[in-house]
Design a protein around this motif. Structure first.
Motif, PDB file in Angstrom:
ATOM      1  N   TRP A  57       0.829  -1.199   0.000  1.00  0.00           N
ATOM      2  CA  TRP A  57       0.000   0.000   0.000  1.00  0.00           C
ATOM      3  C   TRP A  57       0.866   1.251   0.000  1.00  0.00           C
ATOM      4  N   SER A  59       0.319   3.820   1.756  1.00  0.00           N
ATOM      5  CA  SER A  59       0.394   4.350   3.117  1.00  0.00           C
ATOM      6  C   SER A  59      -0.476   3.516   4.055  1.00  0.00           C
ATOM      7  N   GLU A  60      -0.278   3.714   5.334  1.00  0.00           N
ATOM      8  CA  GLU A  60      -1.116   3.077   6.350  1.00  0.00           C
ATOM      9  C   GLU A  60      -2.559   3.543   6.202  1.00  0.00           C
ATOM     10  N   ASP A  61      -2.744   4.824   5.892  1.00  0.00           N
ATOM     11  CA  ASP A  61      -4.095   5.357   5.699  1.00  0.00           C
ATOM     12  C   ASP A  61      -4.815   4.664   4.542  1.00  0.00           C
ATOM     13  N   ALA A  62      -4.098   4.389   3.457  1.00  0.00           N
ATOM     14  CA  ALA A  62      -4.714   3.698   2.314  1.00  0.00           C
ATOM     15  C   ALA A  62      -5.151   2.298   2.712  1.00  0.00           C
ATOM     16  N   ASN A  64      -5.879   1.224   5.778  1.00  0.00           N
ATOM     17  CA  ASN A  64      -7.003   1.328   6.721  1.00  0.00           C
ATOM     18  C   ASN A  64      -8.304   1.686   6.006  1.00  0.00           C
ATOM     19  N   ALA A  65      -8.228   2.536   4.989  1.00  0.00           N
ATOM     20  CA  ALA A  65      -9.429   2.872   4.209  1.00  0.00           C
ATOM     21  C   ALA A  65      -9.967   1.630   3.509  1.00  0.00           C
ATOM     22  N   ARG A  68     -11.834  -0.650   5.935  1.00  0.00           N
ATOM     23  CA  ARG A  68     -13.143  -0.100   6.316  1.00  0.00           C
ATOM     24  C   ARG A  68     -14.132  -0.057   5.150  1.00  0.00           C
TER      25      ARG A  68
END
Length: 105
Positions: A57, A59-62, A64-65, A68
């Protein structure tokens, strides 16, 4: 910096084919997720029983999105409906420090 998430799943050898089949028939929408960079499904070719699901990925945000998202839920529907194939699962997380690919030509 890219990240790699590895889902290390213990799968009894007699269920390896079912494990592979479930991935082959999943929703398969991860490839269109924002920030998705790659996927590999690895099955051991020695005596081990740990299969690896490797995703990369942006990023970590990508990541996590994605977890979810409704597409993630759809991709894991078989697990909820038919029960797990694996007997244990552990998520490993890594930062990508270096990548090398073959040079063209």
């Amino acid at each position: 910096m890219s990240i790699v998430k590895i889902n290390a799943i213990t799968v009894p050898r007699d269920r390896f084919d079912e494990f592979a089949h479930r991935f082959a028939t999943r929703a398969g929408k991860v490839s269109s997720a924002e920030g998705f960079e790659g996927f590999q499904l690895l099955r051991p070719n020695d005596e081990r029983e740990t299969c690896l699901v490797i995703t990369q990925w942006a990023s970590e945000d990508a990541f996590n999105a994605w977890v979810r998202s409704p597409d993630f839920a759809a991709g894991h529907a078989q697990h909820r409906e038919s029960g797990p194939v694996g007997t244990n699962s552990e998520i490993w997380s890594f930062d990508v420090l270096e990548t090398e690919v073959p040079s063209a030509g």
